[in-house]
Design a protein around this motif. Structure first.
Motif, PDB file in Angstrom:
ATOM      1  N   ILE A 187      48.257 -35.827 -82.513  1.00 39.35           N
ATOM      2  CA  ILE A 187      46.912 -36.364 -82.756  1.00 39.35           C
ATOM      3  C   ILE A 187      46.444 -35.986 -84.159  1.00 39.35           C
ATOM      4  CG2 ILE A 187      44.482 -36.137 -82.083  1.00 39.35           C
ATOM      5  CD1 ILE A 187      45.523 -35.798 -79.165  1.00 39.35           C
ATOM      6  N   PHE A 188      46.648 -34.725 -84.556  1.00 36.88           N
ATOM      7  CA  PHE A 188      46.232 -34.289 -85.886  1.00 36.88           C
ATOM      8  C   PHE A 188      46.989 -35.062 -86.975  1.00 36.88           C
ATOM      9  CE2 PHE A 188      44.556 -29.710 -84.955  1.00 36.88           C
ATOM     10  CZ  PHE A 188      43.581 -30.264 -84.148  1.00 36.88           C
ATOM     11  N   LEU A 189      48.292 -35.238 -86.790  1.00 39.60           N
ATOM     12  CA  LEU A 189      49.077 -35.960 -87.788  1.00 39.60           C
ATOM     13  C   LEU A 189      48.620 -37.405 -87.928  1.00 39.60           C
ATOM     14  CD1 LEU A 189      52.664 -34.616 -86.992  1.00 39.60           C
ATOM     15  CD2 LEU A 189      51.334 -34.194 -89.078  1.00 39.60           C
ATOM     16  N   ALA A 190      48.206 -37.995 -86.827  1.00 43.34           N
ATOM     17  CA  ALA A 190      47.832 -39.412 -86.852  1.00 43.34           C
ATOM     18  C   ALA A 190      46.399 -39.648 -87.328  1.00 43.34           C
ATOM     19  CB  ALA A 190      48.014 -40.011 -85.456  1.00 43.34           C
ATOM     20  N   HIS A 191      45.502 -38.671 -87.099  1.00 41.49           N
ATOM     21  CA  HIS A 191      44.082 -38.978 -87.293  1.00 41.49           C
ATOM     22  C   HIS A 191      43.309 -38.010 -88.182  1.00 41.49           C
ATOM     23  CE1 HIS A 191      44.471 -42.026 -84.179  1.00 41.49           C
ATOM     24  NE2 HIS A 191      45.002 -41.122 -83.370  1.00 41.49           N
ATOM     25  N   MET A 192      43.865 -36.880 -88.534  1.00 43.50           N
ATOM     26  CA  MET A 192      43.118 -35.910 -89.337  1.00 43.50           C
ATOM     27  C   MET A 192      43.384 -36.132 -90.821  1.00 43.50           C
ATOM     28  SD  MET A 192      43.095 -31.736 -89.019  1.00 43.50           S
ATOM     29  CE  MET A 192      42.306 -31.751 -87.410  1.00 43.50           C
ATOM     30  N   GLU A 193      42.338 -36.078 -91.617  1.00 44.49           N
ATOM     31  CA  GLU A 193      42.456 -36.302 -93.058  1.00 44.49           C
ATOM     32  C   GLU A 193      43.201 -35.148 -93.732  1.00 44.49           C
ATOM     33  OE1 GLU A 193      38.497 -36.586 -94.462  1.00 44.49           O
ATOM     34  OE2 GLU A 193      37.951 -38.271 -93.161  1.00 44.49           O
ATOM     35  N   ASP A 194      44.081 -35.495 -94.676  1.00 45.27           N
ATOM     36  CA  ASP A 194      44.755 -34.524 -95.536  1.00 45.27           C
ATOM     37  C   ASP A 194      45.507 -33.441 -94.767  1.00 45.27           C
ATOM     38  OD1 ASP A 194      43.659 -35.854 -97.764  1.00 45.27           O
ATOM     39  OD2 ASP A 194      41.815 -34.684 -97.589  1.00 45.27           O
ATOM     40  N   VAL A 195      46.059 -33.786 -93.622  1.00 46.38           N
ATOM     41  CA  VAL A 195      46.797 -32.804 -92.848  1.00 46.38           C
ATOM     42  C   VAL A 195      48.208 -32.656 -93.398  1.00 46.38           C
ATOM     43  CG1 VAL A 195      47.689 -34.426 -91.133  1.00 46.38           C
ATOM     44  CG2 VAL A 195      47.293 -32.041 -90.484  1.00 46.38           C
ATOM     45  N   ASP A 196      48.774 -31.468 -93.306  1.00 47.69           N
ATOM     46  CA  ASP A 196      50.141 -31.202 -93.752  1.00 47.69           C
ATOM     47  C   ASP A 196      51.109 -32.040 -92.917  1.00 47.69           C
ATOM     48  OD1 ASP A 196      52.614 -30.229 -94.438  1.00 47.69           O
ATOM     49  OD2 ASP A 196      52.135 -28.112 -94.085  1.00 47.69           O
ATOM     50  N   PRO A 197      51.915 -32.884 -93.539  1.00 44.80           N
ATOM     51  CA  PRO A 197      52.850 -33.720 -92.765  1.00 44.80           C
ATOM     52  C   PRO A 197      53.915 -32.914 -92.027  1.00 44.80           C
ATOM     53  CG  PRO A 197      53.257 -33.929 -95.121  1.00 44.80           C
ATOM     54  CD  PRO A 197      51.975 -33.176 -94.983  1.00 44.80           C
ATOM     55  N   ASP A 198      54.102 -31.645 -92.425  1.00 43.33           N
ATOM     56  CA  ASP A 198      55.071 -30.784 -91.741  1.00 43.33           C
ATOM     57  C   ASP A 198      54.406 -29.908 -90.687  1.00 43.33           C
ATOM     58  OD1 ASP A 198      57.223 -31.718 -93.309  1.00 43.33           O
ATOM     59  OD2 ASP A 198      56.674 -30.339 -94.928  1.00 43.33           O
ATOM     60  N   LEU A 199      53.234 -30.278 -90.254  1.00 44.63           N
ATOM     61  CA  LEU A 199      52.483 -29.514 -89.256  1.00 44.63           C
ATOM     62  C   LEU A 199      53.328 -29.280 -88.001  1.00 44.63           C
ATOM     63  CD1 LEU A 199      49.476 -28.492 -88.689  1.00 44.63           C
ATOM     64  CD2 LEU A 199      49.220 -30.621 -87.394  1.00 44.63           C
ATOM     65  N   THR A 200      53.342 -28.031 -87.519  1.00 42.07           N
ATOM     66  CA  THR A 200      54.052 -27.708 -86.283  1.00 42.07           C
ATOM     67  C   THR A 200      53.055 -27.632 -85.128  1.00 42.07           C
ATOM     68  OG1 THR A 200      53.811 -25.296 -86.432  1.00 42.07           O
ATOM     69  CG2 THR A 200      55.635 -26.317 -87.660  1.00 42.07           C
ATOM     70  N   ASP A 201      53.585 -27.397 -83.922  1.00 46.95           N
ATOM     71  CA  ASP A 201      52.705 -27.304 -82.760  1.00 46.95           C
ATOM     72  C   ASP A 201      52.391 -25.851 -82.382  1.00 46.95           C
ATOM     73  OD1 ASP A 201      55.057 -26.448 -81.644  1.00 46.95           O
ATOM     74  OD2 ASP A 201      55.134 -27.979 -80.065  1.00 46.95           O
ATOM     75  N   GLU A 202      52.625 -24.919 -83.307  1.00 46.16           N
ATOM     76  CA  GLU A 202      52.240 -23.532 -83.059  1.00 46.16           C
ATOM     77  C   GLU A 202      50.710 -23.449 -82.990  1.00 46.16           C
ATOM     78  OE1 GLU A 202      52.435 -19.140 -85.216  1.00 46.16           O
ATOM     79  OE2 GLU A 202      53.601 -20.827 -86.026  1.00 46.16           O
ATOM     80  N   PRO A 203      50.147 -22.824 -81.966  1.00 47.97           N
ATOM     81  CA  PRO A 203      48.686 -22.802 -81.812  1.00 47.97           C
ATOM     82  C   PRO A 203      47.942 -22.313 -83.056  1.00 47.97           C
ATOM     83  CG  PRO A 203      49.712 -22.040 -79.799  1.00 47.97           C
ATOM     84  CD  PRO A 203      50.822 -22.217 -80.793  1.00 47.97           C
ATOM     85  N   ARG A 204      48.431 -21.252 -83.699  1.00 50.25           N
ATOM     86  CA  ARG A 204      47.740 -20.743 -84.885  1.00 50.25           C
ATOM     87  C   ARG A 204      47.750 -21.769 -86.013  1.00 50.25           C
ATOM     88  NH1 ARG A 204      48.609 -18.212 -89.679  1.00 50.25           N
ATOM     89  NH2 ARG A 204      47.037 -16.655 -90.307  1.00 50.25           N
ATOM     90  N   VAL A 205      48.863 -22.456 -86.187  1.00 53.77           N
ATOM     91  CA  VAL A 205      48.966 -23.467 -87.242  1.00 53.77           C
ATOM     92  C   VAL A 205      48.004 -24.622 -86.976  1.00 53.77           C
ATOM     93  CG1 VAL A 205      50.511 -25.148 -88.319  1.00 53.77           C
ATOM     94  CG2 VAL A 205      51.341 -22.841 -87.788  1.00 53.77           C
ATOM     95  N   THR A 207      45.240 -24.485 -85.237  1.00 56.23           N
ATOM     96  CA  THR A 207      43.880 -23.982 -85.415  1.00 56.23           C
ATOM     97  C   THR A 207      43.509 -23.914 -86.887  1.00 56.23           C
ATOM     98  OG1 THR A 207      44.077 -22.667 -83.392  1.00 56.23           O
ATOM     99  CG2 THR A 207      42.317 -22.075 -84.899  1.00 56.23           C
ATOM    100  N   MET A 208      44.419 -23.449 -87.720  1.00 54.74           N
ATOM    101  CA  MET A 208      44.133 -23.364 -89.157  1.00 54.74           C
ATOM    102  C   MET A 208      43.962 -24.745 -89.777  1.00 54.74           C
ATOM    103  SD  MET A 208      43.762 -20.229 -89.715  1.00 54.74           S
ATOM    104  CE  MET A 208      43.630 -20.312 -91.503  1.00 54.74           C
ATOM    105  N   ALA A 209      44.710 -25.717 -89.293  1.00 53.31           N
ATOM    106  CA  ALA A 209      44.546 -27.085 -89.802  1.00 53.31           C
ATOM    107  C   ALA A 209      43.149 -27.608 -89.473  1.00 53.31           C
ATOM    108  CB  ALA A 209      45.614 -27.993 -89.198  1.00 53.31           C
TER     109      ALA A 209
END
Length: 500
Positions: A187-205, A207-209
């Protein structure tokens, strides 16, 4: 129980006979539940999350030796507040006004939305940041603001996930409980502005995004909209409890703060509030104390919002207050403990209820706010096991209330029909049979014929797997036990000295 006209007013502040807003179910609970039951991933998500919350709650509640006394105190304070609601609402208005705030009275969702929209437009802003609020979901505020060209950004992490996915909340406290972390990353990769394309599903990562995304919004927002967990009548103080800090940002940084609060959220004094600040965090998040507990009283020059508004929302609450059997639902402090222990909710999730308020409390509150016939299936969305009553921190007897609402529905249906339904006819026949000892004994003997159609499941337990209509509605989803070979009366007669 109708509020009296305050001095200087020409009309009652709250008189709505029933609510409107976003409370009516789009389809019946049974129809919606079937889809949820067919989704194994949804059931796993719900099962894991509710089990975790239950375990945390049980641990921290077990630490409190006087927990039952606290429950009784919370219920008593709420009941006293509801009895004195008219005078306490007037007192709250006086205290908020004296502290520099402005109070608005909204009879229903349309009035509340119009008030908030007008206040936001007056600032010239086209975006607001929001603290998680069930009341604003109830009235459909985000949609109303969008129609006026104003974007409402949810800042609670779970609410943000739901909003970005164009989804609906599934839980009072954890709106995205039906999503797992892999789904959230997508969801974050598809809809959040300026998100890191290498975003992982680690909870801390994840949350920081969300933190980076929201921080920009907090620093530029001119208007915030919040709900309120509590309001203290004798000081005009409002309170929000939360776990992420987003509420604190919304309540302190913007110039304008608009709070939408149901009229039942009052407590008379700070001493009363002490009880609920022990009950709520333990029952909600399984914590001894919420990480962020914010209070604000009016306007303080140079500190926090300088334009503070409170919208007092009725939207059907006075109608609930008038029902001596149903008014206990207004004790609810929105902790969601009843959802986390409910076997029905755990298997179907919140979407099946078709209402802003899901789970056991939604099954009693939504029908009362809209009128039972507008949410007629919800009082039946329960096994009446009583787990919700045991878990409720303010001792709302939800099972008894569900039976009361079912009775209202049955009476309304009977009054609207010329001929009885098959179910009504069957119940009337059962009542006639059970009202006479001879007829009841004859029926028991006749029922033994059912043993002929029972089948062994392989473990020596015989069950009836199919029955003709209308009983086929039962056996379509469950087996029926075969009748006993001997009735209790016959067994008792066979005992030495037994009589009937």
């Amino acid at each position: 129980m109708t509020p009296q006209v305050p001095p200087g007013r020409t009309s009652l502040p709250v008189v709505s006979p029933r609510g409107v807003g976003q409370l009516r179910g789009a389809q019946s609970f049974p129809d919606a539940a079937r889809g949820a039951l067919a989704d194994p991933q949804l059931r796993r998500n719900l099962g894991n999350a509710t089990a975790t919350i239950r375990a945390k709650r049980e641990a921290v509640v077990g630490e409190v030796p006087d927990w039952q006394a606290l429950r009784a105190a919370g219920a008593a304070i709420k009941d006293d507040t509801l009895r004195r609601l008219p005078e306490l609402l007037v007192q709250l208005e006086e205290r908020v006004t004296a502290a520099g705030g402005t109070v608005h009275w909204a009879r229903d969702a349309a009035e509340a939305n119009a008030i908030v929209t007008r206040l936001v437009r007056a600032t010239g802003a086209d975006e607001v940041v929001k603290v998680k609020s069930m009341a604003t979901q109830e009235i459909g505020l985000n949609e109303a603001l969008a129609d006026a060209g104003i974007h409402a950004l949810e800042t609670d992490l779970a609410e943000l996930i739901v909003q970005l996915a164009d989804d609906r909340p599934s839980h009072i406290l954890v709106p995205a409980i039906h999503r797992n972390r892999t789904e959230i990353r997508d969801i974050f990769l598809a809809h959040m502005e300026d998100v890191d394309p290498d975003l992982t599903d680690e909870p801390r990562v994840l949350t920081m995004a969300a933190r980076r995304y929201l921080r920009r919004k907090f620093l530029t927002a001119r208007v915030a909209v919040s709900g309120a967990n509590f309001a203290v009548a004798d000081t005009g103080t409002l309170s929000v409890v939360e776990s992420e800090g987003n509420g604190r940002m919304c309540l302190t940084l913007p110039e304008t703060l608009i709070t939408v609060m149901g009229i039942e959220k009052l407590v008379p004094t700070w001493e009363d509030l002490e009880v609920f600040l022990q009950l709520l965090p333990r029952s909600a998040t399984g914590e001894r104390m919420n990480p962020y507990t914010s209070f604000w009283t009016g306007v303080h020059p140079g500190d926090g919002p300088q334009d503070v508004h409170l919208v007092l929302l009725d939207n059907g609450r006075t109608a609930v207050l008038a029902d001596e059997f149903g008014r206990d639902a207004l004790r609810c402090i929105r902790c969601s403990a009843c959802l986390n222990v409910c076997p029905v909710y755990e298997r179907t999730g919140g979407h099946a209820y078709g209402s802003v308020y899901p789970g056991p409390i939604g099954a009693v509150l939504s029908p009362q706010l809209t009128g039972v016939e507008d949410n007629a299936s919800l009082p039946y969305a329960s096994s009446l096991c009583g787990a919700c009553f045991d878990a409720c921190p303010v001792a709302i007897d939800i099972p008894s209330m569900l039976v009361h609402l079912r009775e209202q529905h049955v009476e309304a249906q009977a009054a609207a029909r010329t001929l009885p339904t098959v179910e009504a006819a069957a119940m009337k026949a059962a009542a006639w049979m059970m009202s006479d000892a001879l007829r009841w004994s004859a029926a028991q003997r006749a029922a033994r014929v059912g043993r002929l159609i029972g089948r062994d499941r392989g473990d020596g337990d015989r069950r009836i797997r199919t029955l003709p209509p209308p009983m086929s509605g039962w056996t379509a989803t469950r087996d029926a036990p075969v009748p006993a070979s001997q009735s209790f009366r016959d067994w008792w007669r066979g005992r030495e000295g037994g009589t009937t």
